[in-house]
Scaffold this active site. Sequence first.
Site, PDB file in Angstrom:
ATOM      1  N   LYS A 139       2.266  18.301 -18.075  1.00  0.00           N
ATOM      2  CA  LYS A 139       1.867  17.531 -19.107  1.00  0.00           C
ATOM      3  C   LYS A 139       0.321  17.661 -19.468  1.00  0.00           C
ATOM      4  CE  LYS A 139       3.623  13.480 -17.821  1.00  0.00           C
ATOM      5  NZ  LYS A 139       4.325  13.917 -16.638  1.00  0.00           N
ATOM      6  N   ARG A 160      -4.542  15.719  -3.941  1.00  0.00           N
ATOM      7  CA  ARG A 160      -4.404  14.620  -4.750  1.00  0.00           C
ATOM      8  C   ARG A 160      -3.521  13.468  -3.610  1.00  0.00           C
ATOM      9  NH1 ARG A 160      -2.208  14.405 -10.933  1.00  0.00           N
ATOM     10  NH2 ARG A 160      -0.779  12.736  -9.676  1.00  0.00           N
ATOM     11  N   ARG A 215       0.367  21.688  -5.636  1.00  0.00           N
ATOM     12  CA  ARG A 215      -0.828  21.369  -6.065  1.00  0.00           C
ATOM     13  C   ARG A 215      -1.579  20.123  -5.322  1.00  0.00           C
ATOM     14  NH1 ARG A 215      -0.223  17.539 -11.449  1.00  0.00           N
ATOM     15  NH2 ARG A 215       0.292  15.967  -9.961  1.00  0.00           N
TER      16      ARG A 215
HETATM   17  P1  ADP Z   1       2.109  12.514 -12.924  1.00  0.00           P
HETATM   18  O1  ADP Z   1       2.512  12.587 -14.443  1.00  0.00           O
HETATM   19  O2  ADP Z   1       2.242  13.781 -12.178  1.00  0.00           O
HETATM   20  O3  ADP Z   1       3.072  11.399 -12.216  1.00  0.00           O
HETATM   21  P2  ADP Z   1      -0.117  11.111 -13.657  1.00  0.00           P
HETATM   22  O4  ADP Z   1      -1.736  11.873 -13.563  1.00  0.00           O
HETATM   23  O5  ADP Z   1       0.199  11.208 -15.012  1.00  0.00           O
HETATM   24  O6  ADP Z   1       0.741  12.164 -12.885  1.00  0.00           O
HETATM   25  O7  ADP Z   1      -0.179   9.853 -13.139  1.00  0.00           O
HETATM   26  C1  ADP Z   1      -0.641   9.218 -11.767  1.00  0.00           C
HETATM   27  C2  ADP Z   1      -0.242   7.985 -11.308  1.00  0.00           C
HETATM   28  O8  ADP Z   1      -1.181   7.231 -12.245  1.00  0.00           O
HETATM   29  C3  ADP Z   1       1.123   7.483 -11.668  1.00  0.00           C
HETATM   30  O9  ADP Z   1       2.211   7.837 -10.332  1.00  0.00           O
HETATM   31  C4  ADP Z   1       0.928   6.010 -12.031  1.00  0.00           C
HETATM   32  O10 ADP Z   1       0.758   5.288 -10.689  1.00  0.00           O
HETATM   33  C5  ADP Z   1      -0.305   5.889 -12.789  1.00  0.00           C
HETATM   34  N1  ADP Z   1      -0.188   5.813 -14.102  1.00  0.00           N
HETATM   35  C6  ADP Z   1      -0.322   6.938 -15.093  1.00  0.00           C
HETATM   36  N2  ADP Z   1      -0.181   6.398 -16.208  1.00  0.00           N
HETATM   37  C7  ADP Z   1       0.575   5.358 -16.043  1.00  0.00           C
HETATM   38  C8  ADP Z   1       1.273   4.424 -16.842  1.00  0.00           C
HETATM   39  N3  ADP Z   1       1.261   4.757 -18.423  1.00  0.00           N
HETATM   40  N4  ADP Z   1       1.716   3.253 -16.594  1.00  0.00           N
HETATM   41  C9  ADP Z   1       1.713   2.882 -15.378  1.00  0.00           C
HETATM   42  N5  ADP Z   1       1.100   3.944 -14.238  1.00  0.00           N
HETATM   43  C10 ADP Z   1       0.443   4.922 -14.841  1.00  0.00           C
END
Ligand code: ADP
Length: 182
Positions: free
Chosen positions: A8, A128, A122
Amino acid sequence: MGPPGAGKGTQASVIAGRLGIPAISTGDIFRASVTQGTPLGVQAKQYMDAGEYVPDEVTNDMVRDRLREPDARDGFLLDGYPRTLAQVDFLDGVLAERGQALERVLELTVDTEEVVARLLRRALDQGRTDDTEDVVRRRLEVYTEQTAPLLAVYRDRGLLVQVDGLGPIDQVTDRALEALGG
Ligand code: ADP
């Protein structure tokens, strides 16, 4: 939309660049806050490291504030938001106040074992702290439980377009742009 590791973030920045709108990634904002050691970052880190979602109130306020920035006035691409039904409701309210509406919801579809492999690669590249195998599996579970149901909501609204997320990055971008209408 799409599970963790679907690509994404990569696609969001390319597509937003092509469309001339900002990509707003909640994950990126949380990670930047953690790095800067802001109160938001301190709060978010414990959830992220466990593979859990940051509480809706925290995430919602952050997104509302970000959407008030001038670059998002005429359009934006949300990456990683909304992820819960409560976030869908909140976003509906924010957009209604602004006289705006979502135009499309794009889902990147991928195989679960493929995304686990991607995320573990990754982890080696980027370090990360939420990319260890246990946490990755938990993030996938949380996606299935809390976020996958949103797909039906947006399908019922006629907004959902689905694109195969497997394959070279630029091919996925081409598919996505085509699905979004050119
Ligand atoms: P991925 O899609 O690989 O899980 P992201 O970078 O989108 O990674 O998100 C990393 C973390 O950030 C999630 O696992 C969550 O803890 C937090 N997070 C991101 N977006 C949201 C959201 N919309 N609501 C709640 N937590 C979020």
